[in-house]
Design a protein around this motif. Structure first.
Motif, PDB file in Angstrom:
ATOM      1  N   THR A 201       0.804  -1.228   0.000  1.00  0.00           N
ATOM      2  CA  THR A 201       0.000   0.000   0.000  1.00  0.00           C
ATOM      3  C   THR A 201       0.833   1.271   0.000  1.00  0.00           C
ATOM      4  OG1 THR A 201      -0.069   0.008   2.424  1.00  0.00           O
ATOM      5  CG2 THR A 201      -1.838  -1.170   1.276  1.00  0.00           C
TER       6      THR A 201
ATOM      7  N   ARG B  84       0.635   7.291 -10.327  1.00  0.00           N
ATOM      8  CA  ARG B  84      -0.647   6.671 -10.016  1.00  0.00           C
ATOM      9  C   ARG B  84      -0.447   5.293  -9.390  1.00  0.00           C
ATOM     10  NH1 ARG B  84      -4.098   8.326 -15.470  1.00  0.00           N
ATOM     11  NH2 ARG B  84      -2.977  10.301 -15.811  1.00  0.00           N
ATOM     12  N   ALA B  85      -1.253   5.019  -8.400  1.00  0.00           N
ATOM     13  CA  ALA B  85      -1.255   3.689  -7.796  1.00  0.00           C
ATOM     14  C   ALA B  85      -1.972   2.720  -8.722  1.00  0.00           C
ATOM     15  CB  ALA B  85      -1.946   3.732  -6.437  1.00  0.00           C
ATOM     16  N   GLY B  86      -1.598   1.460  -8.625  1.00  0.00           N
ATOM     17  CA  GLY B  86      -2.242   0.419  -9.412  1.00  0.00           C
ATOM     18  C   GLY B  86      -2.300  -0.881  -8.637  1.00  0.00           C
TER      19      GLY B  86
ATOM     20  N   ILE C  49      -6.134   0.776 -11.981  1.00  0.00           N
ATOM     21  CA  ILE C  49      -5.210   1.876 -11.725  1.00  0.00           C
ATOM     22  C   ILE C  49      -6.000   3.124 -11.325  1.00  0.00           C
ATOM     23  CG2 ILE C  49      -3.506   0.983 -13.359  1.00  0.00           C
ATOM     24  CD1 ILE C  49      -4.301   3.244 -15.278  1.00  0.00           C
ATOM     25  N   GLU C  50      -5.275   4.061 -10.734  1.00  0.00           N
ATOM     26  CA  GLU C  50      -5.875   5.310 -10.272  1.00  0.00           C
ATOM     27  C   GLU C  50      -6.303   6.165 -11.466  1.00  0.00           C
ATOM     28  OE1 GLU C  50      -4.640   8.575  -6.850  1.00  0.00           O
ATOM     29  OE2 GLU C  50      -3.185   7.104  -7.587  1.00  0.00           O
ATOM     30  N   LYS C  51      -7.470   6.758 -11.368  1.00  0.00           N
ATOM     31  CA  LYS C  51      -8.007   7.570 -12.459  1.00  0.00           C
ATOM     32  C   LYS C  51      -7.233   8.871 -12.585  1.00  0.00           C
ATOM     33  CE  LYS C  51     -12.463   9.230 -14.242  1.00  0.00           C
ATOM     34  NZ  LYS C  51     -12.396   8.396 -15.439  1.00  0.00           N
TER      35      LYS C  51
ATOM     36  N   GLU D 290      -9.975   2.002 -14.459  1.00  0.00           N
ATOM     37  CA  GLU D 290      -9.596   3.127 -13.600  1.00  0.00           C
ATOM     38  C   GLU D 290     -10.630   3.322 -12.503  1.00  0.00           C
ATOM     39  OE1 GLU D 290      -9.016   6.608 -15.969  1.00  0.00           O
ATOM     40  OE2 GLU D 290      -7.128   5.891 -16.828  1.00  0.00           O
TER      41      GLU D 290
ATOM     42  N   LYS E  33     -11.432   6.080  -8.957  1.00  0.00           N
ATOM     43  CA  LYS E  33     -11.029   7.353  -8.342  1.00  0.00           C
ATOM     44  C   LYS E  33     -10.241   7.136  -7.051  1.00  0.00           C
ATOM     45  CE  LYS E  33     -14.762  10.247 -10.191  1.00  0.00           C
ATOM     46  NZ  LYS E  33     -15.917  11.120  -9.852  1.00  0.00           N
ATOM     47  N   ARG E  34     -10.628   6.122  -6.281  1.00  0.00           N
ATOM     48  CA  ARG E  34     -10.005   5.908  -4.972  1.00  0.00           C
ATOM     49  C   ARG E  34      -9.321   4.545  -4.962  1.00  0.00           C
ATOM     50  NH1 ARG E  34     -13.531   5.393  -0.853  1.00  0.00           N
ATOM     51  NH2 ARG E  34     -12.008   6.148   0.659  1.00  0.00           N
ATOM     52  N   MET E  35      -8.001   4.568  -5.025  1.00  0.00           N
ATOM     53  CA  MET E  35      -7.240   3.322  -5.081  1.00  0.00           C
ATOM     54  C   MET E  35      -6.935   2.743  -3.704  1.00  0.00           C
ATOM     55  SD  MET E  35      -6.525   1.689  -7.834  1.00  0.00           S
ATOM     56  CE  MET E  35      -5.287   0.653  -7.045  1.00  0.00           C
TER      57      MET E  35
ATOM     58  N   GLN F 145      -6.300  -1.169  -2.678  1.00  0.00           N
ATOM     59  CA  GLN F 145      -4.973  -1.672  -2.299  1.00  0.00           C
ATOM     60  C   GLN F 145      -5.001  -2.375  -0.944  1.00  0.00           C
ATOM     61  OE1 GLN F 145      -2.978   2.242  -3.032  1.00  0.00           O
ATOM     62  NE2 GLN F 145      -1.451   0.973  -4.045  1.00  0.00           N
TER      63      GLN F 145
END
Length: 343
Positions: free
Chosen positions: A119, A135-137, A161-163, A181, A183-185, A189
Motif C-alpha cells: 500500500t 498513479r497507484a495500481g 489503476i488510479e483515475k 480506472e 477514483k479511490r485506489m 490496495q
C-alpha cells in the motif's frame, strides 16, 4: 514545447521498470497487443528472453510465443528517457532506487504507474517524484516465471489503476489484459493486501494455491489471519474494498473461507479462476532464494497492530516463519496448518 509534444504520434512508448514475473507477463501481453514495449530487466532475464523469446500462458488456455524482438530488452535505466508510460513492477524494497532512476532519466511528462504489491509504494514514488503524474495500481492475478522465457498467469482478474488524465487504462488495455480506472485506489490496495496475506501461507505450505484453498484447514487459517488483520485495520480506520468482486465485502471473505468445502467451491467458482499450477509470488521468491515482501504484507499489519494495541499473533507468526525460511535459503519449509499456527 514539452518532450511529449515533440514526440511523434502513435501508440504510447511503455517501459516496464523492473520486469520480473509480473512485469514480463504484462509487458508481453502489451507487446502481443502491438504496443511499443521496453523491458528494463536484470542480466539473467535479458539473456533468457533474448534466447527463448517470451511464452505467455494462463489458466484460461492462453499459449502464445513472442519472438525476442517483440519487446526491447535493456539493462540500463537511460531507456526510461523514451517512455510515455512507465509501469513500475520492482519489488517494494527497490522502489526508492527506481524512483531515483526515473527522476534522473525520464521525461516529467511520462505517467508513472505503480503495479506493485503493498500500500505504500505509490506514496514513496510521489514523495521522490515531486510534480510527476504518479498513479497507484493493483494487479490481482498471480504470475510465476516457469523458466525458458515462459510466464504463466495462474489466476483471474483485471488490473486497476488510479483515475487521471490521458485515458491511461484505455491505452493499456489489450486483448486478454483489461485495465480499469477508479477514483479511490487506497481501499482497493488495502483489500488486495488482505488477500495477499495468503502469499505467506502459500509460501510456507509448498502446495499449489488451488490445492491449498480447497483444504479447509488452510482456509480456516486464512480466515483467522484475515479476521485478525481486519480488526487491526478497523482500529486504524482503514477502509477496504474487495479487489476481486465489489459485491462481497472484505468482512464477508473470512465467513466464505470457513464454509464447508463443497459450498466454498461453488461460491469461489463464481468469483475467481485458479489453475492447478498457480503458486504465490512469495513461494517463488523462497524457491529462488530471494528476499520476499513479507514486510509489506504481514509486516504492515503487525506494525499497525502494535501501534493500536491490537493483538495479531497469527500475522506475527507467519512473518517470523517466512523470515526464518528466507534466512535458511532452502525454499519452502512445507509446513502444515497446525505447524504454522504453532499448535
Amino acid at each position: 514545447m514539452s518532450d511529449q509534444e515533440q514526440r511523434p504520434s502513435g501508440p504510447p512508448r511503455i517501459v516496464v521498470a523492473g520486469a520480473g514475473s509480473v512485469g514480463c507477463f504484462v509487458g508481453g501481453m502489451l507487446a502481443r497487443g502491438v504496443q511499443d514495449v521496453t523491458l528494463l530487466v536484470r542480466p539473467y532475464m535479458l539473456e533468457e528472453i533474448a534466447q527463448q523469446g517470451i511464452l505467455l500462458t494462463d489458466f484460461a488456455g492462453l499459449d502464445e510465443a513472442l519472438p525476442p524482438d517483440a519487446v526491447k530488452l535493456v539493462l540500463k535505466p537511460e531507456a526510461l528517457a523514451e517512455a510515455d508510460i512507465i509501469l513500475v513492477t520492482v519489488k517494494s524494497g527497490a522502489t526508492a532506487v527506481i524512483a531515483e532512476q526515473i527522476a534522473s532519466f525520464a521525461s516529467k511528462d511520462a505517467i508513472v504507474v505503480s503495479l506493485q504489491n503493498g500500500t505504500q509504494n505509490a506514496g514513496l514514488l510521489r514523495e521522490r517524484l515531486q510534480g510527476w503524474d504518479v498513479r497507484a495500481g493493483m494487479v490481482p492475478f498471480n504470475v510465476v516465471a516457469m523458466g525458458g522465457g515462459r510466464f504463466h498467469r495462474g489466476t483471474s482478474g483485471d488490473i486497476v489503476i488510479e483515475k487521471g488524465l490521458g485515458h491511461v487504462a484505455r491505452k493499456l488495455s489489450v486483448s486478454g489484459l483489461d485495465v480499469h480506472e477508479v477514483k479511490r485506489m487506497a481501499p482497493v490496495q488495502w483489500g488486495k493486501l488482505l488477500i495477499n496475506l495468503n502469499n505467506g501461507l502459500n509460501a510456507l505450505s509448498n502446495v499449489p494455491l488451488r490445492k491449498q484453498i480447497m483444504d479447509i484447514r488452510w482456509r480456516r487459517l486464512m480466515a483467522d489471519q484475515m479476521t485478525e488483520a481486519l480488526a487491526v485495520l478497523a482500529a486504524a480506520s482503514v477502509e477496504t474494498t474487495n479487489p476481486v468482486t465489489a459485491s462481497v465485502s472484505m468482512t464477508m471473505v473470512p465467513k466464505i473461507l470457513r464454509l464447508p468445502t463443497w459450498a466454498f467451491r461453488w461460491v469461489a467458482k463464481a468469483m475467481l479462476a485458479i489453475d492447478p499450477t498457480a503458486r504465490s509470488s512469495m513461494w517463488e521468491d523462497l524457491t529462488k532464494g530471494r528476499l520476499t515482501e513479507i514486510d509489506e504484507l504481514q509486516g504492515v499489519i503487525v506494525a499497525l497492530a502494535h501501534q493500536h494495541g491490537i493483538p495479531a499473533p497469527i500475522n506475527e507468526r507467519v512473518m517470523s516463519l517466512v523470515r526464518d525460511a528466507e534466512n535458511a535459503g532452502h525454499g519452502s519449509p512445507a509446513l502444515m496448518p497446525a505447524q504454522v499456527r504453532g499448535d
